[in-house]
Design a protein around this motif. Structure first.
Motif, PDB file in Angstrom:
ATOM      1  N   ASN A 117       0.880  -1.108  -0.015  1.00  0.00           N
ATOM      2  CA  ASN A 117      -0.030  -0.075  -0.201  1.00  0.00           C
ATOM      3  C   ASN A 117       0.782   1.175   0.099  1.00  0.00           C
ATOM      4  O   ASN A 117       0.530   2.390  -0.777  1.00  0.00           O
ATOM      5  CB  ASN A 117      -0.869   0.040   1.197  1.00  0.00           C
ATOM      6  CG  ASN A 117      -2.147  -0.953   1.123  1.00  0.00           C
ATOM      7  OD1 ASN A 117      -2.230  -1.616   0.036  1.00  0.00           O
ATOM      8  ND2 ASN A 117      -2.669  -1.460   2.252  1.00  0.00           N
ATOM      9  N   ARG A 120       2.159   1.845  -3.367  1.00  0.00           N
ATOM     10  CA  ARG A 120       1.311   2.443  -4.451  1.00  0.00           C
ATOM     11  C   ARG A 120       1.005   4.114  -4.010  1.00  0.00           C
ATOM     12  O   ARG A 120       0.867   4.854  -4.888  1.00  0.00           O
ATOM     13  CB  ARG A 120      -0.282   2.054  -4.263  1.00  0.00           C
ATOM     14  CG  ARG A 120      -0.104   0.462  -5.106  1.00  0.00           C
ATOM     15  CD  ARG A 120      -1.372  -0.029  -5.016  1.00  0.00           C
ATOM     16  NE  ARG A 120      -1.981  -0.466  -3.749  1.00  0.00           N
ATOM     17  CZ  ARG A 120      -1.617  -1.652  -3.341  1.00  0.00           C
ATOM     18  NH1 ARG A 120      -1.201  -2.633  -3.965  1.00  0.00           N
ATOM     19  NH2 ARG A 120      -2.347  -2.117  -2.274  1.00  0.00           N
ATOM     20  N   GLU A 121       1.131   4.573  -2.711  1.00  0.00           N
ATOM     21  CA  GLU A 121       0.864   5.708  -2.155  1.00  0.00           C
ATOM     22  C   GLU A 121       2.031   6.651  -2.624  1.00  0.00           C
ATOM     23  O   GLU A 121       1.948   7.913  -2.947  1.00  0.00           O
ATOM     24  CB  GLU A 121       0.714   5.769  -0.584  1.00  0.00           C
ATOM     25  CG  GLU A 121       0.407   7.212  -0.097  1.00  0.00           C
ATOM     26  CD  GLU A 121      -1.171   7.404  -0.583  1.00  0.00           C
ATOM     27  OE1 GLU A 121      -1.358   8.765  -1.073  1.00  0.00           O
ATOM     28  OE2 GLU A 121      -1.804   6.637  -0.715  1.00  0.00           O
ATOM     29  N   THR A 124       1.493   8.289  -5.985  1.00  0.00           N
ATOM     30  CA  THR A 124       0.233   9.043  -6.228  1.00  0.00           C
ATOM     31  C   THR A 124       0.609  10.728  -6.169  1.00  0.00           C
ATOM     32  O   THR A 124       0.047  11.483  -6.877  1.00  0.00           O
ATOM     33  CB  THR A 124      -1.047   8.798  -5.139  1.00  0.00           C
ATOM     34  OG1 THR A 124      -0.545   9.284  -3.918  1.00  0.00           O
ATOM     35  CG2 THR A 124      -1.120   7.507  -5.247  1.00  0.00           C
ATOM     36  N   SER A 126       0.067  12.875  -3.719  1.00  0.00           N
ATOM     37  CA  SER A 126      -1.213  13.428  -3.301  1.00  0.00           C
ATOM     38  C   SER A 126      -0.718  14.211  -2.332  1.00  0.00           C
ATOM     39  O   SER A 126       0.285  13.919  -1.590  1.00  0.00           O
ATOM     40  CB  SER A 126      -2.305  12.273  -2.910  1.00  0.00           C
ATOM     41  OG  SER A 126      -3.107  12.960  -2.124  1.00  0.00           O
ATOM     42  N   SER A 129      -0.570  12.118   0.706  1.00  0.00           N
ATOM     43  CA  SER A 129       0.429  11.024   0.756  1.00  0.00           C
ATOM     44  C   SER A 129       1.163  11.013   2.052  1.00  0.00           C
ATOM     45  O   SER A 129       1.499   9.978   2.564  1.00  0.00           O
ATOM     46  CB  SER A 129       1.090  11.169  -0.291  1.00  0.00           C
ATOM     47  OG  SER A 129       0.476  10.738  -1.688  1.00  0.00           O
ATOM     48  N   VAL A 132      -0.595   9.796   4.907  1.00  0.00           N
ATOM     49  CA  VAL A 132      -1.133   8.435   4.638  1.00  0.00           C
ATOM     50  C   VAL A 132       0.262   7.302   5.087  1.00  0.00           C
ATOM     51  O   VAL A 132       0.071   6.327   5.577  1.00  0.00           O
ATOM     52  CB  VAL A 132      -1.663   8.059   3.385  1.00  0.00           C
ATOM     53  CG1 VAL A 132      -1.681   6.716   3.039  1.00  0.00           C
ATOM     54  CG2 VAL A 132      -2.851   8.930   3.153  1.00  0.00           C
ATOM     55  N   LEU A 133       1.366   7.737   4.434  1.00  0.00           N
ATOM     56  CA  LEU A 133       2.660   7.031   4.513  1.00  0.00           C
ATOM     57  C   LEU A 133       3.057   6.886   6.042  1.00  0.00           C
ATOM     58  O   LEU A 133       3.495   5.739   6.390  1.00  0.00           O
ATOM     59  CB  LEU A 133       3.581   7.508   3.480  1.00  0.00           C
ATOM     60  CG  LEU A 133       3.402   7.438   2.132  1.00  0.00           C
ATOM     61  CD1 LEU A 133       4.511   8.329   1.644  1.00  0.00           C
ATOM     62  CD2 LEU A 133       3.644   5.897   1.749  1.00  0.00           C
TER      63      LEU A 133
END
Length: 274
Positions: A117, A120-121, A124, A126, A129, A132-133
């Protein structure tokens, strides 16, 4: 981005580069590795944890690829980071514990899923990000800490009757490492000859007392360089070195770079976030 995920091939690179970053390796099966020239054997799928500028060598290089997570200390949660760089951290910077943790197949698969995951992040880009990471990394560290705590508790139950000198030495070292670097000092307090003391500590803790003393001093030096704005001279005095030049030589001998280089590479920006 202060985090990077790579796939490495131990068979092709048995002596990987020393990094100014924290590292987590996902080891798919039993392996023999050397961390700071001390050999360790994993018995199943496991995770290996390295602090900045720890030296790694693959002793029995596997043909299986190994996932490597690299990140700067300031990347993840400040409070978690401060706890983990302390002398009693479970995963990083603990001179008394093995630098790896064996995990069950289900936990290993769960961590592999989290790493995928993260990969993939990372693609992105984003605005969310980084958050999320960090969340994924925190979860990996939490799962690893839980497994490591269970492993440590089990080892204590198994070795409790044979660890008397080792436990006493740990307590003494935490009290006196900054002022006393003589093996004879600790052996004397425990009423043992230097040879007997060294033999018992090597058997109980896996390292010679001289190695543990040196590692504890270096660990404290790294912590002060990373988490404070004390000058090199002030750190040398705090650790009772004759002068900053002797301290710098001592540090470079065991770490491979000077204290000033270590501070520059590892960073101390975390202090500003207090």
């Amino acid at each position: 981005m202060q985090i990077h995920i790579d796939t490495i091939h131990p068979q092709k690179q048995p002596h990987p580069e020393d990094y100014p970053l924290y590292q987590i390796f996902l080891l798919p099966g039993p392996m023999e590795v050397a961390v700071d020239f001390i050999s360790y054997h994993t018995t199943s799928a496991s995770l290996l944890f390295l602090s900045p500028y720890q030296h790694l060598e693959w002793k029995t290089p596997t043909i299986q690829p190994v996932v490597q997570i690299l990140f700067h200390g300031d990347f993840y949660c400040i409070e978690y980071h401060k706890k983990e760089v302390a002398c009693n951290g479970l995963l990083f910077n603990n001179i008394y514990l093995r630098p790896f943790v064996n995990v069950s197949a289900s936990v290993y698969d769960e961590i592999v899923h989290l790493v995928n995951n993260m990969k993939r992040e990372l693609t992105t880009h984003s605005s969310f990000s980084t958050s999320v990471l960090k969340a994924y990394l925190q979860l990996i560290l939490a799962l690893s800490s839980k497994a490591k705590k269970q492993q440590v508790d089990m080892d204590l139950l198994t070795d409790n009757m044979e660890m008397q000198e080792g436990e006493s030495f740990q307590q003494l070292l935490e009290e006196h490492f900054a002022t006393t670097r003589s093996v004879s000092f600790y052996a004397g307090i425990l009423n043992l000859s230097i040879d007997t003391f060294s033999r018992k500590i090597k058997r109980q803790l896996g390292k010679l007392p001289s190695t543990l003393i040196q590692e504890r001093v270096i660990l404290e030096a790294k912590k002060l360089l990373h988490l404070t704005y004390l000058s090199i001279k002030e750190i040398a005095l705090k650790l009772h070195f004759e002068d900053e030049h002797y301290f710098s030589r001592y540090f470079k001998k065991y770490v491979g770079i000077s204290p000033s280089e270590f501070r520059l590479q590892v960073g101390i920006s975390i202090v500003a976030a207090k």
